[in-house]
Design a protein around this motif. Structure first.
Motif, PDB file in Angstrom:
ATOM      1  N   GLU A 140       1.088  -1.294   0.264  1.00 34.22           N
ATOM      2  CA  GLU A 140       0.432   0.065   0.100  1.00 34.22           C
ATOM      3  C   GLU A 140       0.792   1.150   0.526  1.00 34.22           C
ATOM      4  O   GLU A 140       0.685   2.333  -0.558  1.00 34.22           O
ATOM      5  CB  GLU A 140      -0.887  -0.048   1.076  1.00 34.22           C
TER       6      GLU A 140
ATOM      7  N   ASN B 203      -3.188  -4.943  -6.836  1.00 34.24           N
ATOM      8  CA  ASN B 203      -3.964  -3.740  -7.063  1.00 34.24           C
ATOM      9  C   ASN B 203      -2.996  -2.614  -7.329  1.00 34.24           C
ATOM     10  O   ASN B 203      -3.388  -1.785  -7.172  1.00 34.24           O
ATOM     11  CB  ASN B 203      -3.325  -3.321  -5.029  1.00 34.24           C
TER      12      ASN B 203
ATOM     13  N   SER C  57      -6.237  -0.532  -8.378  1.00 33.02           N
ATOM     14  CA  SER C  57      -6.001   1.236  -7.876  1.00 33.02           C
ATOM     15  C   SER C  57      -5.492   2.578  -8.886  1.00 33.02           C
ATOM     16  O   SER C  57      -6.013   3.272  -8.561  1.00 33.02           O
ATOM     17  CB  SER C  57      -5.690   1.301  -6.474  1.00 33.02           C
TER      18      SER C  57
ATOM     19  N   CYS D 240      -9.074   6.254   1.764  1.00 35.60           N
ATOM     20  CA  CYS D 240      -7.874   5.613   3.272  1.00 35.60           C
ATOM     21  C   CYS D 240      -9.294   6.514   4.746  1.00 35.60           C
ATOM     22  O   CYS D 240     -10.450   6.762   4.446  1.00 35.60           O
ATOM     23  CB  CYS D 240      -6.276   5.923   3.681  1.00 35.60           C
TER      24      CYS D 240
ATOM     25  N   ARG E 185     -10.181   1.187   1.011  1.00 32.28           N
ATOM     26  CA  ARG E 185      -8.782   0.451   1.677  1.00 32.28           C
ATOM     27  C   ARG E 185      -9.637   0.002   3.130  1.00 32.28           C
ATOM     28  O   ARG E 185      -9.776   0.889   3.892  1.00 32.28           O
ATOM     29  CB  ARG E 185      -7.599   1.221   1.672  1.00 32.28           C
TER      30      ARG E 185
ATOM     31  N   ASP F  37      -8.029  -3.809  -0.731  1.00 36.84           N
ATOM     32  CA  ASP F  37      -8.826  -2.665  -1.270  1.00 36.84           C
ATOM     33  C   ASP F  37     -10.455  -3.508  -2.122  1.00 36.84           C
ATOM     34  O   ASP F  37     -10.361  -4.368  -2.024  1.00 36.84           O
ATOM     35  CB  ASP F  37      -7.744  -2.129  -2.570  1.00 36.84           C
TER      36      ASP F  37
END
Length: 236
Positions: free
Chosen positions: A58, A90, A93, A101, A118, A145
């Protein structure tokens, strides 16, 4: 033929870079450009036949966005030109509007209307199978996610497992020769029929490497997943 893999030293979780190694076996004469995070992407100034970006942490998502944001118009041109583009895990995204977030919002490239939520306290793990373009595909997920507002660009119709979010009947999205999916790992090895489609889009009649063995493994795995049914999904 030129295939560029972006940031393989940091966008390589879950064995995603096996997709590029597999393509190099399918297309031994192709030039594979492995663009390090410290380097300017080759596609920024040159033609590529395929562009690939794999799974990452992330924190790395934010770093990659910083690198690609100045190139978003060029990336849009590459996609519109019909270049084969594959984003797995991911990396999907990055193409959307934003990432929501717990501690705020991260602007993404805005090339597509979807957005990401997320959930860092609830990792989703599952196996998956579904149908695309008349044939079945398999894969796995391990993610924080989920993706919302993924409209009008369906990729894989869910047969078992979870789509872009728990209420979406499709997984990933597909726009021309761009394929974005939260499925991760050696996706091309697991799905020789999809690999064959990628090879065809690249303008070659090459067959997937080890096609017989890959097809047998795919059929075994698909049957296993269909048998497991509700056991496909786990949370931790």
């Amino acid at each position: 033929m030129i295939i560029e893999a972006l940031y393989p030293e940091i966008c390589c979780l879950y064995g995603d870079m096996a997709n590029i190694r597999y393509l190099s076996q399918c297309l031994p004469d192709a030039e594979i450009k492995m663009t390090a995070f410290t380097e300017k992407p080759y596609f920024a100034d040159n033609h590529v036949d395929m562009l690939y970006l794999g799974s990452m942490s992330e924190l790395t998502v934010s770093k990659v966005l910083t690198k690609l944001m100045p190139l978003k118009d060029r990336l849009a041109e590459v996609i519109a030109s019909g270049t084969v583009v594959l984003f797995t895990g991911n990396a999907m995204s990055i193409l959307g509007e934003k990432i929501l977030c717990d501690d705020g919002e991260i602007p993404a490239l805005g090339l597509y209307p979807h957005y990401t939520k997320r959930f860092m306290d609830d990792r989703h793990n599952s196996m998956f199978f579904g149908t695309y373009n008349g044939y079945e595909m398999v894969g796995c997920k391990s993610q924080f996610d989920f993706y919302y507002n993924v409209k009008n660009l369906p990729f894989i119709k869910v047969g078992g497992g979870v789509g872009n979010n728990p209420d979406d009947e499709f997984e990933g999205f597909h726009d021309g020769n761009l394929f974005a999916t939260a499925l991760l790992g050696p996706l091309l090895i697991l799905n020789p029929r999809f690999t064959k489609e990628i090879l065809t889009l690249l303008g070659t009649d090459a067959a997937p490497a080890f096609e017989k063995e890959a097809t047998e493994a795919f059929e075994f795995r698909l049957n296993e997943l269909k048998t497991e049914g509700a056991q496909l999904i786990m949370h931790c």
